[in-house]
Design an enzyme around this catalytic site. Structure first.
Site, PDB file in Angstrom:
ATOM      1  N   ARG A  75       0.792  -1.333  -0.064  1.00 15.18           N
ATOM      2  CA  ARG A  75       0.026  -0.114   0.011  1.00 15.18           C
ATOM      3  C   ARG A  75       0.848   1.373   0.113  1.00 15.18           C
ATOM      4  O   ARG A  75       1.881   1.269   0.731  1.00 15.18           O
ATOM      5  CB  ARG A  75      -0.780  -0.020   0.999  1.00 15.18           C
ATOM      6  CG  ARG A  75      -1.887  -0.909   0.979  1.00 15.18           C
ATOM      7  CD  ARG A  75      -3.154  -0.840   2.219  1.00 15.18           C
ATOM      8  NE  ARG A  75      -4.044   0.377   1.883  1.00 15.18           N
ATOM      9  CZ  ARG A  75      -4.948   0.719   2.839  1.00 15.18           C
ATOM     10  NH1 ARG A  75      -4.921   0.180   3.959  1.00 15.18           N
ATOM     11  NH2 ARG A  75      -5.773   1.652   2.276  1.00 15.18           N
ATOM     12  N   GLN A 114     -15.033   1.535   7.728  1.00 14.58           N
ATOM     13  CA  GLN A 114     -14.463   1.283   8.924  1.00 14.58           C
ATOM     14  C   GLN A 114     -15.042   2.113  10.309  1.00 14.58           C
ATOM     15  O   GLN A 114     -14.614   1.599  11.325  1.00 14.58           O
ATOM     16  CB  GLN A 114     -12.909   2.341   8.816  1.00 14.58           C
ATOM     17  CG  GLN A 114     -11.870   1.314   7.766  1.00 14.58           C
ATOM     18  CD  GLN A 114     -12.023   2.074   6.350  1.00 14.58           C
ATOM     19  OE1 GLN A 114     -13.025   2.515   5.891  1.00 14.58           O
ATOM     20  NE2 GLN A 114     -10.952   1.891   5.530  1.00 14.58           N
ATOM     21  N   ASP A 133      -2.195   9.133   8.120  1.00 11.49           N
ATOM     22  CA  ASP A 133      -1.305   8.159   7.254  1.00 11.49           C
ATOM     23  C   ASP A 133      -0.040   8.495   7.093  1.00 11.49           C
ATOM     24  O   ASP A 133       1.018   7.836   6.534  1.00 11.49           O
ATOM     25  CB  ASP A 133      -2.108   7.573   6.163  1.00 11.49           C
ATOM     26  CG  ASP A 133      -3.312   6.512   6.334  1.00 11.49           C
ATOM     27  OD1 ASP A 133      -4.231   7.260   6.717  1.00 11.49           O
ATOM     28  OD2 ASP A 133      -3.158   5.458   6.555  1.00 11.49           O
ATOM     29  N   LYS A 172      -7.755   9.337   5.717  1.00 10.77           N
ATOM     30  CA  LYS A 172      -9.025   8.719   5.180  1.00 10.77           C
ATOM     31  C   LYS A 172      -9.810   9.633   4.283  1.00 10.77           C
ATOM     32  O   LYS A 172     -10.066  10.735   4.892  1.00 10.77           O
ATOM     33  CB  LYS A 172      -9.889   8.030   6.090  1.00 10.77           C
ATOM     34  CG  LYS A 172     -11.191   7.137   5.609  1.00 10.77           C
ATOM     35  CD  LYS A 172     -10.761   6.050   4.350  1.00 10.77           C
ATOM     36  CE  LYS A 172      -9.569   5.360   4.728  1.00 10.77           C
ATOM     37  NZ  LYS A 172      -9.199   4.351   3.541  1.00 10.77           N
TER      38      LYS A 172
HETATM   39  O1  MRU Z   1      -7.662   2.523   4.429  1.00  6.91           O
HETATM   40  P1  MRU Z   1      -7.120   2.468   5.854  1.00  6.91           P
HETATM   41  O2  MRU Z   1      -8.404   1.600   6.507  1.00  6.91           O
HETATM   42  O3  MRU Z   1      -5.897   1.677   6.141  1.00  6.91           O
HETATM   43  O4  MRU Z   1      -7.182   3.820   6.471  1.00  6.91           O
HETATM   44  C1  MRU Z   1      -6.830   4.124   7.793  1.00  6.91           C
HETATM   45  C2  MRU Z   1      -6.781   5.537   7.987  1.00  6.91           C
HETATM   46  O5  MRU Z   1      -6.983   6.411   7.317  1.00  6.91           O
HETATM   47  C3  MRU Z   1      -6.614   5.747   9.568  1.00  6.91           C
HETATM   48  O6  MRU Z   1      -7.177   6.849   9.946  1.00  6.91           O
HETATM   49  C4  MRU Z   1      -4.929   6.221   9.494  1.00  6.91           C
HETATM   50  O7  MRU Z   1      -4.408   5.378   9.116  1.00  6.91           O
HETATM   51  C5  MRU Z   1      -4.579   6.435  11.104  1.00  6.91           C
HETATM   52  S1  MRU Z   1      -4.735   4.758  12.086  1.00  6.91           S
HETATM   53  C6  MRU Z   1      -4.141   5.136  13.627  1.00  6.91           C
END
Ligand code: MRU
Length: 346
Positions: free
Chosen positions: A92, A195, A236, A247
């Site tokens: 990813r 999520q 991220d 996200k």
């Molecule tokens: O696509 P995902 O579910 O991996 O995205 C996760 C997020 O955007 C979270 O907010 C981010 O990784 C922070 S997790 C502590």
């Protein structure tokens, strides 16, 4: 510890176990992993997700790779493991924690001359434990900023499920709840992977913290009606000037929060900060399959023939962020200078 019961990543009996987040909340099941290939597939397919959790999982993936490569050839495993590192790095693109953890494991590999297993496992466990410790520190620092009686809105899942344990945004919410500061918790459902409604709701209810879900489109009305005082999210990747990738939908929340006088808090360990990028414009944003938007579960919900646009992260400019909470300190109204000073603070 109260309010801290969930561990999505577990190493036991020489094996990696991951809580299958695609199945939550209906089914709680752990899958077993024995190779780097399997781990890389698990990250890509969202068995495990969330920036810190992806990094920790990849670190354990390196341990599995080293065991296999060293068994194949004790002489050139340093060379052959490079393919595994590349494969894990390609799983990813947006969460910098993945590349941060792989770089740390790679540095360790370079210094090993004998059987690598024990040393690399020790490093992966250290990455895992340091993440939990950072989350606890950020939980306390973030909760201290929240006035008693406030209600908060979160997005996606930035909880124990997305980290080594305790969570970033949900770590602050756990801590603030335990200190009786919160009058309510709201969570966006977070299309298309849900999520919020699947993972954040399950996670908070495991800890008996009540919450209300809303569709993303309801967030502005929630703010206008004065029902929340803070938006609290994870990240991220944060660039050197304090721009925040998270996200998809986070940016809309930040724009809405500023318009309505709601404060906007980002909670992320320094392993999420990418000082090599001057601004968020340079953060690679993952685009996933259009089928994720056109379907819900196994069911097609869109009109036949419709296309879809599915970027899964967006970038919130630093000027819309009130505070970034890290384990090295709190940065208010982030700028490049303040971010640099925080990163230097060990
Ligand atoms: O696509 P995902 O579910 O991996 O995205 C996760 C997020 O955007 C979270 O907010 C981010 O990784 C922070 S997790 C502590």
């Amino acid at each position: 510890m109260k309010y801290d019961t969930i561990r999505a990543i577990q190493w036991q009996d020489h094996t990696l176990f991951l809580l299958d987040q695609r199945k939550l909340p209906a089914v709680v099941t752990y899958l077993e992993y024995h190779s780097a290939q399997q781990v890389s597939d698990a990250i890509r397919d969202m068995v495990v997700r969330g920036a810190p959790a992806i990094g920790i999982t990849a670190a354990y993936g390196v341990v599995l790779a080293a065991r296999e490569r060293y068994a194949q050839s004790a002489d050139n495993w340093h060379e052959t493991i490079k393919t595994d590192l590349q494969m894990l790095a390609a799983s990813r693109p947006t969460a910098i924690n993945l590349f941060w953890a792989l770089a740390r494991m790679e540095k360790c590999i370079a210094a090993i001359e004998s059987d690598p297993f024990d040393r690399l496992l020790q490093e992966a466990k250290a990455i895992h434990e340091e993440d939990i410790a950072a989350n606890r520190m950020m939980g306390e620092a973030g909760a201290a900023l929240i006035e008693k009686g406030s209600a908060v809105l979160t997005h996606c899942n930035a909880g124990a499920l997305a980290t080594g344990g305790f969570g970033t945004a949900l770590g602050v919410i756990r801590q603030a709840w335990s200190e009786k500061r919160l009058s309510g918790v709201y969570a966006d459902e977070t299309r298309p992977w849900l999520q919020g409604s699947r993972l954040t709701a399950w996670e908070l209810l495991q800890e008996k913290i009540p919450l209300s879900l809303l569709v993303e489109g309801a967030a502005a009305s929630l703010m206008k009606q004065g029902k929340v005082q803070w938006v609290i999210v994870g990240s991220d990747r944060i660039s050197a000037n304090g721009d925040v990738a998270n996200k998809i939908g986070t940016y809309s929340l930040a724009v809405n929060a500023r318009h309505h006088g709601v404060k906007f808090m980002v909670v992320a360990p320094t392993s999420t900060v990418d000082m090599s990028l001057d601004s968020g414009d340079a953060i690679p944003i993952e685009t996933r399959s259009e089928m994720e938007v056109l379907t819900l579960g196994d069911r097609v919900i869109a009109a036949e023939g419709a296309g879809a646009w599915n970027p899964v992260f967006d970038v919130t400019p630093a000027e819309l962020v009130d505070v970034i909470v890290t384990e090295r300190g709190v940065v208010s109204q982030p700028t490049a200078e303040k971010m640099l000073a925080m990163m230097k603070n060990h």
